[in-house]
Write a protein that holds these residues in place. Structure first.
Motif: not given
Length: 489
Positions: A437-438, A427, A277, A430-435, A313
């Motif tokens: 995208r979501a 994390d 990654e 990474a969790r911010t990146q997921d949010s 991220p």
């Protein structure tokens, strides 16, 4: 013992094992240089006598230097005296290994070119002293590393390289290389460092997995405030830090995003065979921490730019803290605490009244339980003495600072709490990146999603500092300027 053995062999090669008068003169010169006589015994053979002399010199304070000086007087300018001088002052690996050992290793490494060979060489040598040029195979790389001095921890770079190569080989060859390396490390008294190298296979960023990092530093040009000086560091091995500096360029403000996009595309080309990654980090000065890097895109030349947060991220880091070594002790202590206990209960949410009185926030953050700070408002370009949230957080060692360009305190608190729910702090990028995208999958994203899209994360790992001077650079690094004004600078 390996150095002593090599010195005895050199003295014998210089004829001092068979030439008794010269050997006696050498001993007299050693005594003159030391100012006192060594305690020596009589031996039946000249070589045994040399071993006794070398061992006695090694035990005496200044003895090896006295031996070096005496041989240079006896054999001035000879290859033996020059090599002896190097062995005494800066022993190198090829001077210590017997020819038979080198022949075996050559038979194993010649023609072997493992993936990322250059990265293995850099990790063995450190970027500051890495040999120039691309090695053709593992044997050529080993030979180049034998020219480097042995560092203070006692393990020559060439042996560190053999250890890394062994990890790339299948059994039984990998086991044979490790056994060979154990014996050689014992010869040079580097066993402790070799054990450390064999056990140091854990991630360096505390995130539970290895990542490659592209670090991009942006500074305001010292002459023209509409221009920016951009440097970058591209990691080619997730366990190598710091990577070499990739170059510098002076860029106009309206071209900054496009230039960063090209750096990222270039890095992806170099990483095309990697599986790890990747994370993006922007090292920014105070005046630029509100650059909307989380909204930037790459591949502009395609006509369909791709947002960076879809692939990486994205965090920022503080340039001022990189420079301010007086802040680093507190910074390291808090980061270690974050890795040990990444609890959401260790987040401090700033309030407007925290800065109403001079140094009130300093007193609050002096409590070591706080590891993350959520600012009440975006930091202004210039600090407010005695009541500045960003400056106080940096000085007290808070490694993670969060803010939002325009969300209310209530919405921001809800977004951060939502991000940390069930996952802790470790994390957060990474969790911010997921949010982010979501949020694209929601026709009417909730307020938490909307706030996360523009959340700014200053995520500062003190174990990954970068070179802030002019080097070292990658071999093909370039300095770019849009015009001659840069040269005048």
């Amino acid at each position: 013992m390996a150095v002593r053995e090599a010195i005895v062999n050199l003295l014998a090669k210089a004829g001092l094992a068979t030439d008794r008068p010269s050997r006696s003169l050498m001993v007299d010169l050693i005594h003159d240089n030391l100012g006192f006589p060594l305690t020596l015994s009589e031996h039946a053979t000249g070589r045994d006598q040399l071993i006794d002399v070398v061992n006695a010199c090694a035990r005496a304070d200044g003895g090896m230097r006295a031996l070096d000086h005496s041989v240079r007087m006896l054999r001035p300018g000879s290859p033996e005296s020059e090599l002896l001088h190097r062995l005494v002052h800066e022993p190198r690996m090829h001077d210590l290994l017997p020819d038979s050992e080198l022949l075996w290793l050559r038979s194993v490494l010649s023609g072997f070119t493992p993936p990322r060979l250059s990265a293995l060489v850099r990790r063995s040598a450190s970027p500051a002293v890495c040999p120039a040029g691309e090695p053709g195979d593992a044997w050529e790389a080993f030979c180049s590393l034998t020219e480097l001095n042995t560092p203070a921890h006692g393990l020559p770079p060439a042996l560190a390289f053999v250890e890394l190569i062994a990890a790339k080989c299948a059994r039984p060859l990998g086991d044979e290389l490790r056994e060979w390396n154990t014996w050689q490390a014992r010869r040079v008294q580097g066993e402790g460092r070799l054990r450390e190298l064999r056990t140091a296979r854990t991630p360096a960023d505390g995130c539970g997995e290895l990542r490659l990092h592209l670090v991009i530093m942006v500074e305001v040009d010292g002459i023209d405030p509409d221009r920016h000086v951009v440097s970058h560091w591209r990691q080619e091995d997730p366990q190598e830090w710091p990577p070499a500096r990739g170059g510098m360029a002076t860029i106009r403000g309206d071209e900054l995003e496009n230039h960063v996009g090209r750096l990222i595309v270039d890095a992806e080309r170099e990483w095309s065979e990697y599986r790890e990654e990747v994370a993006l980090e922007f090292v920014l000065p105070r005046a630029l921490v509100n650059l909307p890097v989380h909204r930037w895109c790459k591949e502009h030349e395609t006509g369909d730019p791709r947002p960076l947060f879809l692939d990486y991220p994205i965090v920022i880091r503080s340039l001022e803290r990189m420079f301010s070594r007086q802040w680093h002790r507190a910074w390291r202590r808090r980061w270690e605490a974050l890795l040990g206990n990444p609890s959401a209960e260790r987040v401090y949410y700033c309030r407007p009244q925290d800065t109403a009185e001079r140094h009130r926030l300093d007193a609050i953050l002096s409590d070591g339980r706080w590891l993350v700070m959520v600012l009440a408002a975006p930091p202004p370009e210039r600090p407010r003495p005695g009541g500045d949230e960003l400056a106080t957080g940096l000085r007290t060692g808070i490694p993670v600072l969060l803010w939002h360009p325009d969300a209310s305190a209530e919405v921001l608190r809800g977004a951060v709490a939502w991000l940390l729910d069930g996952g802790g702090l470790g994390d957060l990028p990474a969790r911010t990146q997921d949010s982010r995208r979501a949020a694209f999958g929601e026709e009417s994203p909730p307020a938490d999603f909307q706030a996360c899209r523009d959340l700014v994360i200053l995520w500062d790992d003190p174990s990954r500092l970068i070179f802030l001077d002019d080097g070292p650079y990658l071999p093909n690094a370039t300095r770019e300027d849009a015009d001659e004004r840069g040269k005048a600078c």
